[in-house]
Design a protein around this motif. Structure first.
Motif, PDB file in Angstrom:
ATOM      1  N   ALA A 239       4.956   4.616 -12.656  1.00 40.64           N
ATOM      2  CA  ALA A 239       4.683   5.425 -11.464  1.00 40.64           C
ATOM      3  C   ALA A 239       3.391   6.217 -11.620  1.00 40.64           C
ATOM      4  CB  ALA A 239       5.850   6.374 -11.202  1.00 40.64           C
ATOM      5  N   MET A 240       3.126   6.723 -12.836  1.00 38.75           N
ATOM      6  CA  MET A 240       1.882   7.459 -13.075  1.00 38.75           C
ATOM      7  C   MET A 240       0.663   6.562 -12.878  1.00 38.75           C
ATOM      8  SD  MET A 240       2.801  10.532 -13.650  1.00 38.75           S
ATOM      9  CE  MET A 240       1.334  11.277 -14.322  1.00 38.75           C
ATOM     10  N   ALA A 241       0.791   5.300 -13.310  1.00 40.81           N
ATOM     11  CA  ALA A 241      -0.303   4.346 -13.094  1.00 40.81           C
ATOM     12  C   ALA A 241      -0.497   4.087 -11.600  1.00 40.81           C
ATOM     13  CB  ALA A 241      -0.012   3.047 -13.834  1.00 40.81           C
ATOM     14  N   ASP A 242       0.614   4.009 -10.845  1.00 37.86           N
ATOM     15  CA  ASP A 242       0.520   3.817  -9.397  1.00 37.86           C
ATOM     16  C   ASP A 242      -0.187   4.999  -8.731  1.00 37.86           C
ATOM     17  OD1 ASP A 242       1.744   1.300  -9.142  1.00 37.86           O
ATOM     18  OD2 ASP A 242       3.751   2.176  -9.217  1.00 37.86           O
ATOM     19  N   LEU A 243       0.121   6.202  -9.192  1.00 39.14           N
ATOM     20  CA  LEU A 243      -0.537   7.390  -8.619  1.00 39.14           C
ATOM     21  C   LEU A 243      -2.041   7.353  -8.850  1.00 39.14           C
ATOM     22  CD1 LEU A 243       1.923  10.288  -9.585  1.00 39.14           C
ATOM     23  CD2 LEU A 243       1.421   9.455  -7.290  1.00 39.14           C
ATOM     24  N   GLU A 244      -2.436   6.931 -10.053  1.00 39.25           N
ATOM     25  CA  GLU A 244      -3.864   6.890 -10.378  1.00 39.25           C
ATOM     26  C   GLU A 244      -4.627   5.882  -9.525  1.00 39.25           C
ATOM     27  OE1 GLU A 244      -5.621   8.783 -12.175  1.00 39.25           O
ATOM     28  OE2 GLU A 244      -4.235   9.847 -13.504  1.00 39.25           O
ATOM     29  N   THR A 245      -3.931   4.850  -9.067  1.00 36.43           N
ATOM     30  CA  THR A 245      -4.586   3.839  -8.222  1.00 36.43           C
ATOM     31  C   THR A 245      -4.289   4.073  -6.737  1.00 36.43           C
ATOM     32  OG1 THR A 245      -2.706   2.337  -8.564  1.00 36.43           O
ATOM     33  CG2 THR A 245      -4.602   2.088 -10.023  1.00 36.43           C
ATOM     34  N   ASN A 246      -3.722   5.253  -6.435  1.00 36.24           N
ATOM     35  CA  ASN A 246      -3.433   5.665  -5.052  1.00 36.24           C
ATOM     36  C   ASN A 246      -2.428   4.741  -4.364  1.00 36.24           C
ATOM     37  OD1 ASN A 246      -3.935   7.760  -3.240  1.00 36.24           O
ATOM     38  ND2 ASN A 246      -5.268   6.465  -1.972  1.00 36.24           N
ATOM     39  N   ASN A 247      -1.586   4.095  -5.151  1.00 41.23           N
ATOM     40  CA  ASN A 247      -0.525   3.244  -4.608  1.00 41.23           C
ATOM     41  C   ASN A 247       0.708   4.128  -4.424  1.00 41.23           C
ATOM     42  OD1 ASN A 247       1.186   1.228  -3.839  1.00 41.23           O
ATOM     43  ND2 ASN A 247       0.834  -0.090  -5.624  1.00 41.23           N
ATOM     44  N   LEU A 248       0.704   4.952  -3.385  1.00 38.16           N
ATOM     45  CA  LEU A 248       1.685   6.023  -3.240  1.00 38.16           C
ATOM     46  C   LEU A 248       3.093   5.499  -2.918  1.00 38.16           C
ATOM     47  CD1 LEU A 248      -0.421   8.730  -1.377  1.00 38.16           C
ATOM     48  CD2 LEU A 248      -0.154   8.324  -3.816  1.00 38.16           C
ATOM     49  N   ASP A 249       3.180   4.441  -2.121  1.00 44.74           N
ATOM     50  CA  ASP A 249       4.503   3.916  -1.796  1.00 44.74           C
ATOM     51  C   ASP A 249       5.226   3.401  -3.046  1.00 44.74           C
ATOM     52  OD1 ASP A 249       4.220   4.487   0.876  1.00 44.74           O
ATOM     53  OD2 ASP A 249       3.490   2.493   1.422  1.00 44.74           O
ATOM     54  N   ALA A 250       4.475   2.694  -3.903  1.00 46.29           N
ATOM     55  CA  ALA A 250       5.073   2.195  -5.138  1.00 46.29           C
ATOM     56  C   ALA A 250       5.454   3.361  -6.056  1.00 46.29           C
ATOM     57  CB  ALA A 250       4.101   1.263  -5.858  1.00 46.29           C
ATOM     58  N   ALA A 251       4.619   4.378  -6.110  1.00 48.79           N
ATOM     59  CA  ALA A 251       4.900   5.551  -6.954  1.00 48.79           C
ATOM     60  C   ALA A 251       6.176   6.250  -6.479  1.00 48.79           C
ATOM     61  CB  ALA A 251       3.718   6.505  -6.945  1.00 48.79           C
ATOM     62  N   ARG A 252       6.312   6.424  -5.152  1.00 45.35           N
ATOM     63  CA  ARG A 252       7.519   7.054  -4.631  1.00 45.35           C
ATOM     64  C   ARG A 252       8.770   6.246  -4.997  1.00 45.35           C
ATOM     65  NH1 ARG A 252       4.192   7.762   0.011  1.00 45.35           N
ATOM     66  NH2 ARG A 252       3.597   9.947   0.294  1.00 45.35           N
TER      67      ARG A 252
END
Length: 253
Positions: A239-252
């Motif tokens: 999820a932290m990697a998703d946040l860094e790439t602005n992939n917010l739906d996947a992070a949530r």
């Protein structure tokens, strides 16, 4: 999960157990089911029934340790040491608690006492962790090497050396260590732990796609393990990697 199955099997024969054993089983079941407040209730009953048994006070300290309640854990470890001032395991996690609080002098004192009582590879490994928390990476590596020399099967000592290399910025050396450990690992849980470290390495390199992929590799090895910390750690890092790439739906998710 295997421990939980064993405990449930024992509960089926509860009529043949003592009251103390039944409470112990309930405490263990609560622990492996991630119910710390329920576990503590049972442990307090055990302490009331047998206050002279160091193990119950130690297990209560462990319950607080596992949820990061450091100050409460410290008090309980000290209580266990009042019952037995040579209780090596209590010094071990007491030292970690002090390290997490940033009280490195007390942490080193507790771990050196652990080492005096039990000169095991695990004692050297734990002492290495405390030096790592204190930022003394040279001493940390020395202790990790001693642990590994004492028991080459301690993969977590090798993994610890890789983390120290990462913290020092020696990323290529850390990568080689971790890949060698993955190639040598024979069980899925160990490999999942190592993929977690690889993911962290890629994360520090800001290679978030590779970090994401390493998390997926680790999660594939422990899929279906409901009560496994590896699942939690790998999912969090993904999820932290998703946040860094602005992939917010996947992070949530």
């Amino acid at each position: 999960d295997e421990a939980r199955n064993e405990i449930l099997s024992a509960k089926k024969s509860a009529a043949g157990l003592t009251e103390v054993d039944r409470i112990r089983i309930d405490a263990l079941l609560a622990r492996v089911s991630s119910q710390p407040f329920e576990e503590r209730k049972h442990l307090q009953r055990l302490i009331g029934l047998q206050p002279y048994r160091r193990e119950y006070t130690f297990e209560l300290a462990e319950s607080y340790f596992h949820t990061g309640d450091v100050d409460e854990a410290i008090l309980k470890y000290r209580d266990a040491l009042k019952l037995d001032d040579r209780y090596a395991l209590a010094y071990n996690h007491l030292g970690y608690c002090y390290a997490w609080k940033g009280d490195h002098e007390k942490a080193l004192g507790a771990l050196n006492r652990y080492l005096e009582i039990d000169k095991s590879p695990n004692a050297y490994d734990s002492l290495g962790d405390v030096y790592m928390h204190a930022g003394d990476y040279a001493k940390a590596l020395e202790m990790k090497h001693r642990a590994f020399q004492g028991d080459p099967s301690l993969y977590y000592a090798q993994r610890g050396m890789a983390f120290i290399n990462i913290l020092q910025g020696r990323l290529a050396a850390a990568g080689k260590q971790l890949q060698a450990e993955i190639a040598a690992a024979t069980d899925d849980n160990t490999k999942a732990d190592l993929y977690n470290a690889v993911a962290y390495l890629h994360y520090r390199q800001r290679n978030f796609a590779a970090a994401h992929h390493a998390c997926d590799q680790g999660l594939a090895l422990v899929a279906g393990s409901e009560y496994d910390d590896r699942v939690i750690e790998l999912t969090w890092l993904k999820a932290m990697a998703d946040l860094e790439t602005n992939n917010l739906d996947a992070a949530r998710a």
